[in-house]
Write a protein that holds these residues in place. Structure first.
Motif, PDB file in Angstrom:
ATOM      1  N   LEU A 111       3.323  -3.964 -13.214  1.00  0.00           N
ATOM      2  CA  LEU A 111       3.701  -5.370 -13.385  1.00  0.00           C
ATOM      3  C   LEU A 111       5.122  -5.577 -12.878  1.00  0.00           C
ATOM      4  N   GLY A 112       5.229  -6.059 -11.646  1.00  0.00           N
ATOM      5  CA  GLY A 112       6.526  -6.234 -10.998  1.00  0.00           C
ATOM      6  C   GLY A 112       7.064  -7.636 -11.208  1.00  0.00           C
ATOM      7  N   ASN A 113       8.229  -7.905 -10.639  1.00  0.00           N
ATOM      8  CA  ASN A 113       8.852  -9.221 -10.808  1.00  0.00           C
ATOM      9  C   ASN A 113       8.179 -10.303  -9.974  1.00  0.00           C
ATOM     10  N   SER A 114       7.480  -9.924  -8.892  1.00  0.00           N
ATOM     11  CA  SER A 114       6.782 -10.928  -8.071  1.00  0.00           C
ATOM     12  C   SER A 114       5.280 -10.935  -8.321  1.00  0.00           C
ATOM     13  N   PHE A 115       4.685  -9.750  -8.396  1.00  0.00           N
ATOM     14  CA  PHE A 115       3.228  -9.633  -8.483  1.00  0.00           C
ATOM     15  C   PHE A 115       2.838  -8.521  -9.440  1.00  0.00           C
ATOM     16  N   VAL A 146      -5.446  -4.031  -6.082  1.00  0.00           N
ATOM     17  CA  VAL A 146      -5.575  -5.490  -6.174  1.00  0.00           C
ATOM     18  C   VAL A 146      -4.224  -6.064  -6.583  1.00  0.00           C
ATOM     19  N   ARG A 147      -3.755  -7.055  -5.792  1.00  0.00           N
ATOM     20  CA  ARG A 147      -2.471  -7.705  -6.094  1.00  0.00           C
ATOM     21  C   ARG A 147      -2.772  -9.086  -6.652  1.00  0.00           C
ATOM     22  N   PHE A 148      -2.199  -9.447  -7.798  1.00  0.00           N
ATOM     23  CA  PHE A 148      -2.431 -10.802  -8.300  1.00  0.00           C
ATOM     24  C   PHE A 148      -1.156 -11.412  -8.864  1.00  0.00           C
ATOM     25  N   GLU A 149      -1.171 -12.755  -8.893  1.00  0.00           N
ATOM     26  CA  GLU A 149      -0.008 -13.491  -9.388  1.00  0.00           C
ATOM     27  C   GLU A 149      -0.134 -13.697 -10.888  1.00  0.00           C
ATOM     28  N   VAL A 176      -3.365   1.621 -18.544  1.00  0.00           N
ATOM     29  CA  VAL A 176      -1.979   2.092 -18.586  1.00  0.00           C
ATOM     30  C   VAL A 176      -1.144   1.147 -17.740  1.00  0.00           C
ATOM     31  N   TYR A 177      -0.018   0.726 -18.282  1.00  0.00           N
ATOM     32  CA  TYR A 177       0.790  -0.204 -17.500  1.00  0.00           C
ATOM     33  C   TYR A 177       2.276   0.138 -17.536  1.00  0.00           C
ATOM     34  N   SER A 178       2.957  -0.250 -16.457  1.00  0.00           N
ATOM     35  CA  SER A 178       4.425  -0.264 -16.430  1.00  0.00           C
ATOM     36  C   SER A 178       4.800  -1.710 -16.223  1.00  0.00           C
ATOM     37  N   SER A 179       5.898  -2.127 -16.852  1.00  0.00           N
ATOM     38  CA  SER A 179       6.307  -3.514 -16.694  1.00  0.00           C
ATOM     39  C   SER A 179       7.815  -3.626 -16.555  1.00  0.00           C
ATOM     40  N   VAL A 180       8.235  -4.392 -15.540  1.00  0.00           N
ATOM     41  CA  VAL A 180       9.647  -4.784 -15.445  1.00  0.00           C
ATOM     42  C   VAL A 180       9.729  -6.302 -15.565  1.00  0.00           C
ATOM     43  N   ALA A 181       8.587  -6.916 -15.879  1.00  0.00           N
ATOM     44  CA  ALA A 181       8.535  -8.380 -15.924  1.00  0.00           C
ATOM     45  C   ALA A 181       7.683  -8.817 -17.111  1.00  0.00           C
ATOM     46  N   ASN A 182       6.426  -9.218 -16.811  1.00  0.00           N
ATOM     47  CA  ASN A 182       5.529  -9.717 -17.854  1.00  0.00           C
ATOM     48  C   ASN A 182       4.626  -8.604 -18.355  1.00  0.00           C
ATOM     49  N   VAL A 183       4.612  -8.386 -19.668  1.00  0.00           N
ATOM     50  CA  VAL A 183       3.611  -7.444 -20.192  1.00  0.00           C
ATOM     51  C   VAL A 183       2.291  -8.198 -20.269  1.00  0.00           C
ATOM     52  N   PRO A 184       1.157  -7.486 -20.291  1.00  0.00           N
ATOM     53  CA  PRO A 184      -0.094  -8.214 -20.489  1.00  0.00           C
ATOM     54  C   PRO A 184       0.002  -8.980 -21.809  1.00  0.00           C
ATOM     55  N   PRO A 185      -0.566 -10.191 -21.882  1.00  0.00           N
ATOM     56  CA  PRO A 185      -0.441 -10.974 -23.113  1.00  0.00           C
ATOM     57  C   PRO A 185      -1.054 -10.247 -24.314  1.00  0.00           C
ATOM     58  N   THR A 223      10.477  -6.965  -4.987  1.00  0.00           N
ATOM     59  CA  THR A 223      11.460  -8.033  -5.251  1.00  0.00           C
ATOM     60  C   THR A 223      12.862  -7.475  -5.031  1.00  0.00           C
ATOM     61  N   CYS A 224      13.137  -6.350  -5.667  1.00  0.00           N
ATOM     62  CA  CYS A 224      14.311  -5.540  -5.349  1.00  0.00           C
ATOM     63  C   CYS A 224      13.840  -4.303  -4.599  1.00  0.00           C
ATOM     64  N   VAL A 225      14.760  -3.644  -3.936  1.00  0.00           N
ATOM     65  CA  VAL A 225      14.441  -2.359  -3.320  1.00  0.00           C
ATOM     66  C   VAL A 225      15.117  -1.290  -4.167  1.00  0.00           C
ATOM     67  N   THR A 226      14.299  -0.411  -4.733  1.00  0.00           N
ATOM     68  CA  THR A 226      14.880   0.682  -5.510  1.00  0.00           C
ATOM     69  C   THR A 226      14.711   1.974  -4.732  1.00  0.00           C
ATOM     70  N   THR A 227      15.731   2.825  -4.817  1.00  0.00           N
ATOM     71  CA  THR A 227      15.611   4.165  -4.245  1.00  0.00           C
ATOM     72  C   THR A 227      15.801   5.150  -5.391  1.00  0.00           C
ATOM     73  N   ASP A 228      15.058   6.248  -5.335  1.00  0.00           N
ATOM     74  CA  ASP A 228      15.182   7.301  -6.340  1.00  0.00           C
ATOM     75  C   ASP A 228      15.109   8.646  -5.644  1.00  0.00           C
ATOM     76  N   LEU A 229      16.144   9.451  -5.871  1.00  0.00           N
ATOM     77  CA  LEU A 229      16.258  10.740  -5.180  1.00  0.00           C
ATOM     78  C   LEU A 229      15.762  11.874  -6.075  1.00  0.00           C
ATOM     79  N   LEU A 230      14.812  12.646  -5.534  1.00  0.00           N
ATOM     80  CA  LEU A 230      14.319  13.841  -6.235  1.00  0.00           C
ATOM     81  C   LEU A 230      14.732  15.049  -5.424  1.00  0.00           C
TER      82      LEU A 230
END
Ligand SMILES: Nc1ncnc2c1ncn2[C@@H]1O[C@H](COP(=O)(O)OP(=O)(O)O)[C@@H](O)[C@H]1O
Ligand SMILES: CC(C)(COP(=O)(O)O)[C@@H](O)C(=O)NCCC(=O)O
Ligand SMILES: [K+]
Length: 267
Positions: A14-18, A34-37, A57-66, A142-149
């Motif tokens: 669950l991202g900030n745009s989709f 599947v991408r949805f608004e 299973v979900y990750s959210s930086v925006a809206n959690v499922p209701p 929406t943002c570009v994140t980089t993560d170094l491993l």
């Protein structure tokens, strides 16, 4: 890494745009991503019903499922799993504020560790001649994140930068005269009109930013490779002139890993 659970799992990013959703049977994708608004939650609910999903299973930086939807899933004996703030990260990390690391970034790291298992065998030749196996995850949304491993799978940190649409919108919003073009294909190195100058600055600016970061990290991480995901991953993979692989399912696959960890801890 964990062996994926032998069951049907809906992963929701669950991202900030989709919202992005995919069903896995065991470790394999059972259909397209599947991408949805927002708030079209019926798309996710339809996948749960149609595929007889057992785990969500979900990750959210925006809206959690209701709440009503999560209650409906739980009442139907489906397991709903999410990352809990305050729990230790499921991988070693040097991020000094792990409690605020985005859930999408946590899942992307898990997905990367599953897709490119770290080499924990001792070095046979001294570094830095050896390929370190290091990966720079790039999630371009929406943002570009980089993560170094690093090559042992330790998360060393990363950056947060404006996404392509945010760059274009910011130049429109913060000026009197600039338009807001849609992102589009860019050719050549310099723009020749206001619209192409904006696109070159916003889109190619991101390409140069990522290439610059790659070359800045390379001496300490020989053999470094970018692992691209997110809505702008595909065209970035074509434009970048540094080693990269495209993994559209990186975050969703990481969520599947999280399910395996959760189920193992439960039993
Ligand atoms: N079909 C599409 N519709 C909308 N945006 C798209 C599409 N394809 C690529 N994009 C790009 O993807 C970005 C959103 O990516 P995404 O990874 O879904 O973001 P987030 O995770 O922040 O919600 C948009 O900013 C846009 O630049
Ligand atoms: C940086 C983000 C907004 C990216 O989200 P996205 O662009 O994918 O919607 C998200 O990962 C987030 O809210 N992170 C919290 C701050 C951190 O990661 O340190
Ligand atoms: K992102």
């Amino acid at each position: 890494m964990e062996t994926p659970v032998r069951s049907t799992t809906l992963a929701l990013d669950l991202g900030n745009s989709f919202a992005k959703a995919a069903v896995f049977v065991g470790g394999a994708l059972a259909g397209p991503i599947v991408r949805f608004e927002y708030p079209n939650w019926e798309v996710a609910d339809g996948l749960v019903t149609n595929h007889g999903v057992e785990n969500i299973v979900y990750s959210s930086v925006a809206n959690v499922p209701p709440r009503e939807l999560m209650d409906k899933w739980t009442k139907a004996q489906r397991r709903v799993i999410s990352l809990q703030a305050g729990n230790p990260l499921p991988f070693p990390s040097r991020y000094a504020t792990p409690e605020t690391l985005g859930q999408d970034r946590i899942a992307a790291v898990l997905g990367c560790l599953a897709s490119f298992p770290p080499n924990t065998a001792p070095a046979t030749t001294p570094t830095p001649a050896r390929d370190s196996g290091a990966k720079l995850i790039v999630d371009a949304g929406t943002c570009v994140t980089t993560d170094l491993l690093d090559g042992t799978g330790t998360h060393l940190g990363g950056n947060i930068s404006p996404g392509v649409r945010m760059r274009l919108r910011a130049m429109h919003e913060f000026t009197a005269k600039l338009p807001e073009p849609e992102p589009a294909a860019v050719e050549g190195a310099v723009g020749s009109t206001t619209v192409s100058a904006l696109r070159h600055g916003a889109q190619l600016g991101l390409v140069y930013e990522l290439e610059g970061l790659y070359f800045r990290l390379l001496p300490a991480h020989p053999g470094l490779e970018l692992v691209l995901t997110g809505g702008d991953g595909e065209w970035l993979a074509e434009k970048l002139s540094v080693p990269c692989s495209l993994r559209p399912d990186l975050v969703l696959r990481g969520l599947l890993q999280l399910t395996s960890i959760y189920v193992r801890n439960e039993s």
